[in-house]
Scaffold this motif. Structure first.
Motif, PDB file in Angstrom:
ATOM      1  N   ASN A  35      62.480  51.128  70.194  1.00 35.96           N
ATOM      2  CA  ASN A  35      63.585  50.669  71.033  1.00 35.96           C
ATOM      3  C   ASN A  35      64.893  50.744  70.249  1.00 35.96           C
ATOM      4  O   ASN A  35      64.899  51.059  69.049  1.00 35.96           O
ATOM      5  CB  ASN A  35      63.331  49.251  71.556  1.00 35.96           C
ATOM      6  CG  ASN A  35      63.091  48.249  70.436  1.00 35.96           C
ATOM      7  OD1 ASN A  35      63.897  48.115  69.515  1.00 35.96           O
ATOM      8  ND2 ASN A  35      61.970  47.528  70.513  1.00 35.96           N
ATOM      9  N   ALA A  36      65.992  50.450  70.930  1.00 29.10           N
ATOM     10  CA  ALA A  36      67.313  50.607  70.325  1.00 29.10           C
ATOM     11  C   ALA A  36      67.528  49.677  69.141  1.00 29.10           C
ATOM     12  O   ALA A  36      68.012  50.085  68.085  1.00 29.10           O
ATOM     13  CB  ALA A  36      68.385  50.373  71.393  1.00 29.10           C
ATOM     14  N   GLY A  37      67.163  48.398  69.314  1.00 25.82           N
ATOM     15  CA  GLY A  37      67.354  47.437  68.240  1.00 25.82           C
ATOM     16  C   GLY A  37      66.571  47.798  66.995  1.00 25.82           C
ATOM     17  O   GLY A  37      67.096  47.754  65.876  1.00 25.82           O
ATOM     18  N   GLU A  38      65.312  48.147  67.192  1.00 26.10           N
ATOM     19  CA  GLU A  38      64.469  48.527  66.063  1.00 26.10           C
ATOM     20  C   GLU A  38      64.980  49.811  65.422  1.00 26.10           C
ATOM     21  O   GLU A  38      64.935  49.960  64.193  1.00 26.10           O
ATOM     22  CB  GLU A  38      63.023  48.709  66.527  1.00 26.10           C
ATOM     23  CG  GLU A  38      62.054  49.009  65.395  1.00 26.10           C
ATOM     24  CD  GLU A  38      60.624  49.214  65.870  1.00 26.10           C
ATOM     25  OE1 GLU A  38      59.741  49.323  65.015  1.00 26.10           O
ATOM     26  OE2 GLU A  38      60.400  49.271  67.100  1.00 26.10           O
ATOM     27  N   ALA A  39      65.474  50.725  66.231  1.00 33.29           N
ATOM     28  CA  ALA A  39      65.991  51.996  65.710  1.00 33.29           C
ATOM     29  C   ALA A  39      67.106  51.761  64.698  1.00 33.29           C
ATOM     30  O   ALA A  39      67.102  52.327  63.598  1.00 33.29           O
ATOM     31  CB  ALA A  39      66.496  52.870  66.849  1.00 33.29           C
ATOM     32  N   LEU A  40      68.054  50.916  65.063  1.00 30.94           N
ATOM     33  CA  LEU A  40      69.174  50.642  64.160  1.00 30.94           C
ATOM     34  C   LEU A  40      68.705  49.970  62.891  1.00 30.94           C
ATOM     35  O   LEU A  40      69.180  50.289  61.789  1.00 30.94           O
ATOM     36  CB  LEU A  40      70.223  49.790  64.883  1.00 30.94           C
ATOM     37  CG  LEU A  40      70.966  50.494  66.026  1.00 30.94           C
ATOM     38  CD1 LEU A  40      71.819  49.508  66.802  1.00 30.94           C
ATOM     39  CD2 LEU A  40      71.829  51.630  65.478  1.00 30.94           C
ATOM     40  N   ARG A  41      67.742  49.035  63.001  1.00 28.31           N
ATOM     41  CA  ARG A  41      67.228  48.355  61.809  1.00 28.31           C
ATOM     42  C   ARG A  41      66.528  49.343  60.872  1.00 28.31           C
ATOM     43  O   ARG A  41      66.747  49.327  59.660  1.00 28.31           O
ATOM     44  CB  ARG A  41      66.265  47.234  62.212  1.00 28.31           C
ATOM     45  CG  ARG A  41      66.939  46.031  62.854  1.00 28.31           C
ATOM     46  CD  ARG A  41      66.005  44.855  62.955  1.00 28.31           C
ATOM     47  NE  ARG A  41      64.869  45.109  63.831  1.00 28.31           N
ATOM     48  CZ  ARG A  41      64.877  44.899  65.143  1.00 28.31           C
ATOM     49  NH1 ARG A  41      65.977  44.441  65.735  1.00 28.31           N
ATOM     50  NH2 ARG A  41      63.812  45.138  65.881  1.00 28.31           N
ATOM     51  N   THR A  56      66.485  57.596  76.573  1.00 33.96           N
ATOM     52  CA  THR A  56      66.138  56.456  77.423  1.00 33.96           C
ATOM     53  C   THR A  56      65.239  55.510  76.650  1.00 33.96           C
ATOM     54  O   THR A  56      64.108  55.850  76.294  1.00 33.96           O
ATOM     55  CB  THR A  56      65.409  56.919  78.701  1.00 33.96           C
ATOM     56  OG1 THR A  56      66.223  57.883  79.374  1.00 33.96           O
ATOM     57  CG2 THR A  56      65.154  55.743  79.626  1.00 33.96           C
ATOM     58  N   LEU A  57      65.743  54.294  76.387  1.00 31.97           N
ATOM     59  CA  LEU A  57      64.989  53.298  75.634  1.00 31.97           C
ATOM     60  C   LEU A  57      64.896  52.008  76.441  1.00 31.97           C
ATOM     61  O   LEU A  57      65.760  51.736  77.285  1.00 31.97           O
ATOM     62  CB  LEU A  57      65.671  53.040  74.284  1.00 31.97           C
ATOM     63  CG  LEU A  57      65.763  54.263  73.356  1.00 31.97           C
ATOM     64  CD1 LEU A  57      66.661  53.958  72.171  1.00 31.97           C
ATOM     65  CD2 LEU A  57      64.382  54.684  72.886  1.00 31.97           C
ATOM     66  N   LEU A  63      72.386  56.645  74.066  1.00 26.48           N
ATOM     67  CA  LEU A  63      73.819  56.881  73.874  1.00 26.48           C
ATOM     68  C   LEU A  63      74.465  55.722  73.122  1.00 26.48           C
ATOM     69  O   LEU A  63      75.370  55.923  72.309  1.00 26.48           O
ATOM     70  CB  LEU A  63      74.504  57.077  75.227  1.00 26.48           C
ATOM     71  CG  LEU A  63      74.197  58.386  75.963  1.00 26.48           C
ATOM     72  CD1 LEU A  63      74.745  58.334  77.378  1.00 26.48           C
ATOM     73  CD2 LEU A  63      74.770  59.576  75.214  1.00 26.48           C
ATOM     74  N   ASP A  64      74.007  54.493  73.397  1.00 28.55           N
ATOM     75  CA  ASP A  64      74.529  53.326  72.680  1.00 28.55           C
ATOM     76  C   ASP A  64      74.153  53.393  71.205  1.00 28.55           C
ATOM     77  O   ASP A  64      74.954  53.076  70.320  1.00 28.55           O
ATOM     78  CB  ASP A  64      73.997  52.034  73.306  1.00 28.55           C
ATOM     79  CG  ASP A  64      74.446  51.856  74.749  1.00 28.55           C
ATOM     80  OD1 ASP A  64      75.547  52.337  75.092  1.00 28.55           O
ATOM     81  OD2 ASP A  64      73.691  51.246  75.529  1.00 28.55           O
ATOM     82  N   VAL A  65      72.896  53.777  70.941  1.00 27.74           N
ATOM     83  CA  VAL A  65      72.437  53.921  69.553  1.00 27.74           C
ATOM     84  C   VAL A  65      73.237  55.014  68.854  1.00 27.74           C
ATOM     85  O   VAL A  65      73.678  54.854  67.714  1.00 27.74           O
ATOM     86  CB  VAL A  65      70.935  54.251  69.501  1.00 27.74           C
ATOM     87  CG1 VAL A  65      70.483  54.481  68.061  1.00 27.74           C
ATOM     88  CG2 VAL A  65      70.119  53.132  70.130  1.00 27.74           C
ATOM     89  N   LEU A  66      73.440  56.125  69.547  1.00 30.54           N
ATOM     90  CA  LEU A  66      74.212  57.237  68.987  1.00 30.54           C
ATOM     91  C   LEU A  66      75.617  56.789  68.618  1.00 30.54           C
ATOM     92  O   LEU A  66      76.114  57.094  67.535  1.00 30.54           O
ATOM     93  CB  LEU A  66      74.273  58.387  69.988  1.00 30.54           C
ATOM     94  CG  LEU A  66      75.159  59.582  69.613  1.00 30.54           C
ATOM     95  CD1 LEU A  66      74.644  60.265  68.354  1.00 30.54           C
ATOM     96  CD2 LEU A  66      75.226  60.581  70.770  1.00 30.54           C
TER      97      LEU A  66
END
Length: 208
Positions: A35-41, A56-57, A63-66
């Motif tokens: 997911n997005a949160g885990e991706a950033l971590r 799509t997460l 796009l937010d992660v990018l």
């Protein structure tokens, strides 16, 4: 060694991507996220040379992660993977800073080719998208949907796909009231008045 992080909410997809990448002697998967949160971590704490990111997460948009990654690590190559046709998102994600866009139904060789391309400093696009990019530069006039924000564009496509405001809110983890506000802004920017207008436009421009 090219170190890759994979971000996708489907375990089977992550496993498949990992197997394709691990088969290459000079590539290694050093991290995964669902997911997005885990991706950033994971990306913040793991040294890597490229990120393969699903658009799509479950807890947000790729796009937010990018956007966050481009703010924190502007030189990190990001390859967006998606089930959506190029006409929907490819130009938008490239303009947002992605190094490439790849359909999930692409053959494994394309994934490897794309990773090599973006880690060497290039951009990876399909032949058809390259032709469209050339056309965009030749005819710089914007279509109405290109004036939408990333979130507005995402909601436009969901509305045109027949999703209700409640369903869109649940999918994007935002309230129905917020979705309604986005819808109002979209209609205003597009100079339209109904969902039917949005759907007709989306169909005419191959957005869905």
């Amino acid at each position: 060694m090219i170190r890759v992080i994979i971000v996708d909410d489907h375990p089977v997809v992550r496993r498949g991507l990992k197997q394709i990448i691990a088969a290459e002697q000079e590539m290694q998967v050093v991290g995964e996220a669902e997911n997005a949160g885990e991706a950033l971590r994971v990306i913040r704490r793991t040294a890597c040379d490229a990120v393969v990111l699903d658009i799509t997460l479950p807890d947000g948009s790729g796009l937010d992660v990018l956007s966050q990654l481009k703010s924190e690590r502007p030189t990190l190559p990001v390859l967006i993977m998606s089930i959506h046709e190029e006409e929907q998102y490819a130009l938008r994600v490239l303009k947002a800073g992605a190094s490439g866009y790849l359909m999930k139904n692409s053959i494994p060789e394309e994934l490897i080719k794309a990773i090599r391309k973006i880690t060497s400093g290039g951009k990876y696009v399909s032949t058809s998208l390259a032709e469209r990019l050339a056309s965009e530069f030749a005819s710089p006039g914007k279509s109405p949907h290109e004036n939408l924000s990333d979130r507005e564009f995402q909601i436009l496509c969901l509305i045109a796909s027949g999703k209700s405001l409640k369903e869109i809110g649940e999918a994007l983890c935002i309230s129905g009231k917020t979705v309604s506000s986005y819808r109002a802004r979209i209609l205003e920017k597009m100079n339209m008045s109904t969902n039917a207008d949005l759907t007709r436009y989306a169909l005419e421009h191959d957005l869905i």
